[in-house]
Design an enzyme around this catalytic site. Structure first.
Site, PDB file in Angstrom:
ATOM      1  N   ASP A  82      -8.183  62.569 119.276  1.00 40.42           N
ATOM      2  CA  ASP A  82      -9.574  62.881 119.605  1.00 40.42           C
ATOM      3  C   ASP A  82     -10.493  61.869 118.928  1.00 40.42           C
ATOM      4  O   ASP A  82     -10.376  61.617 117.726  1.00 40.42           O
ATOM      5  CB  ASP A  82      -9.893  64.301 119.120  1.00 40.42           C
ATOM      6  CG  ASP A  82     -11.236  64.806 119.611  1.00 40.42           C
ATOM      7  OD1 ASP A  82     -11.639  64.410 120.728  1.00 40.42           O
ATOM      8  OD2 ASP A  82     -11.865  65.603 118.899  1.00 40.42           O
ATOM      9  N   HIS A  83     -11.397  61.293 119.678  1.00 42.78           N
ATOM     10  CA  HIS A  83     -12.354  60.310 119.163  1.00 42.78           C
ATOM     11  C   HIS A  83     -11.652  59.144 118.451  1.00 42.78           C
ATOM     12  O   HIS A  83     -11.907  58.870 117.281  1.00 42.78           O
ATOM     13  CB  HIS A  83     -13.365  60.967 118.214  1.00 42.78           C
ATOM     14  CG  HIS A  83     -14.292  61.921 118.883  1.00 42.78           C
ATOM     15  ND1 HIS A  83     -15.298  61.514 119.735  1.00 42.78           N
ATOM     16  CD2 HIS A  83     -14.369  63.270 118.838  1.00 42.78           C
ATOM     17  CE1 HIS A  83     -15.948  62.583 120.187  1.00 42.78           C
ATOM     18  NE2 HIS A  83     -15.396  63.654 119.665  1.00 42.78           N
ATOM     19  N   HIS A 202     -16.983  68.358 124.969  1.00 39.85           N
ATOM     20  CA  HIS A 202     -16.856  68.332 123.517  1.00 39.85           C
ATOM     21  C   HIS A 202     -17.914  69.280 122.940  1.00 39.85           C
ATOM     22  O   HIS A 202     -18.940  69.528 123.563  1.00 39.85           O
ATOM     23  CB  HIS A 202     -17.060  66.920 122.990  1.00 39.85           C
ATOM     24  CG  HIS A 202     -15.907  66.013 123.252  1.00 39.85           C
ATOM     25  ND1 HIS A 202     -15.253  65.335 122.254  1.00 39.85           N
ATOM     26  CD2 HIS A 202     -15.279  65.667 124.411  1.00 39.85           C
ATOM     27  CE1 HIS A 202     -14.274  64.613 122.766  1.00 39.85           C
ATOM     28  NE2 HIS A 202     -14.276  64.799 124.089  1.00 39.85           N
ATOM     29  N   THR A 228     -15.331  73.965 115.597  1.00 33.51           N
ATOM     30  CA  THR A 228     -16.120  74.713 114.611  1.00 33.51           C
ATOM     31  C   THR A 228     -15.810  76.206 114.638  1.00 33.51           C
ATOM     32  O   THR A 228     -15.663  76.847 113.589  1.00 33.51           O
ATOM     33  CB  THR A 228     -17.619  74.478 114.860  1.00 33.51           C
ATOM     34  OG1 THR A 228     -17.891  73.077 114.758  1.00 33.51           O
ATOM     35  CG2 THR A 228     -18.464  75.217 113.840  1.00 33.51           C
TER      36      THR A 228
END
Length: 277
Positions: A82-83, A202, A228
């Site tokens: 991811d990223h 996202h 989160t």
């Protein structure tokens, strides 16, 4: 069951009207709980190693952890970077056994984002794995502001990069601790009108559960990234485990107490991405 690619799980999701959860991992305890939850719900799951995870645990180790869990799982598991911000980082993930790369060039000018993403796509496809890209910048709660995705640019990006999935900025933000916001459904419809590529959200923790379900079942959004929301569940469970007995000091015993609460929270998240669950 061996690891599968991102396309392996997103193509059926798009066809059959549901979304797959991209769950942000930080360590063994949460990734193990995520797979257990997916097995309980009998659905695929995407284990994601983001920048903070990679800062804590090297990519080669994460690849082995993801593979170990996948091989024992009864449901499809994707090992997803991811990223990823550089070609070298994406290359290391591929070499470490990941089955999906997400290159994030969203802060770059369009032409540069397209060119760099295309290079990662070519590398991924040559190795038989998938690649996700991002067009339009997804910002951070109380931090960097978002830059919404332009539908015409999204169409160009999808066509010229060949990505298997496309992350878009449509009112979503990273690190939102509540679900007080919501996504711009008109912008989503405009993007979907000009490209058939599976879409990714996202910052999915900030999207109300009812809207997640609606978009998962009625649009081309096939993947919601959730971090989160589940970090909060883990943190709360860890706090309870520590506070339950001031004499406890064994980290293994303490961390074991996080498992069931995180599994339960994850199952709730997974149900928001399918109809009638």
């Amino acid at each position: 069951m061996p690891l599968v690619t991102l396309s392996d799980v997103l193509i059926p999701a798009k066809s059959d009207g549901y979304a797959v959860a991209g769950l942000v991992t930080l360590g063994w305890e949460d990734m193990r709980a995520y797979v257990a939850a997916a097995e309980a719900e009998n659905c695929p799951v995407i284990l994601q190693a983001g920048p903070s995870c990679r800062a804590h645990t090297p990519l080669p180790i994460l690849g082995k952890m993801f593979r170990h869990l996948a091989e024992a799982a009864s449901v499809p598991v994707v090992a997803h970077l991811d990223h990823g911000y550089t070609f070298d980082e994406c290359r290391e993930a591929l070499d470490s056994g990941f089955t999906s790369l997400m290159f994030d060039g969203s802060r770059k000018p369009l032409a540069e984002n397209i060119a760099e993403t295309r290079a990662i796509v070519d590398m991924a496809h040559a190795a038989g794995i998938s690649c996700e890209g991002e067009i339009g910048f997804v910002g951070y709660d109380n931090g960097e502001a978002s830059a919404g995705t332009n539908p015409a640019e999204a169409a160009q990006f999808a066509a010229e990069t060949g990505v298997d999935a496309m992350a878009v900025s449509v009112g979503n933000v990273h690190l939102q601790t509540d679900q007080s916001g919501g996504l711009d459904e008109d912008r989503i419809a405009a993007i979907q009108a000009v490209t058939d590529v599976p879409l990714v959200i996202h910052g999915g923790s900030g999207v109300p559960a009812a809207q997640r379900r609606t978009l998962a079942t009625q649009t081309n959004i096939c993947k919601f990234n959730i971090g989160t929301e589940l970090r909060q569940a883990f943190g709360n469970a860890l706090r309870d485990a520590v506070n339950s007995d001031p004499e406890r000091f064994d980290r293994v015993q303490i961390l074991q107490d996080t498992h069931d609460p995180v599994v339960a929270a994850t199952r709730t998240v997974l149900r928001t991405m399918r109809a009638n669950t």
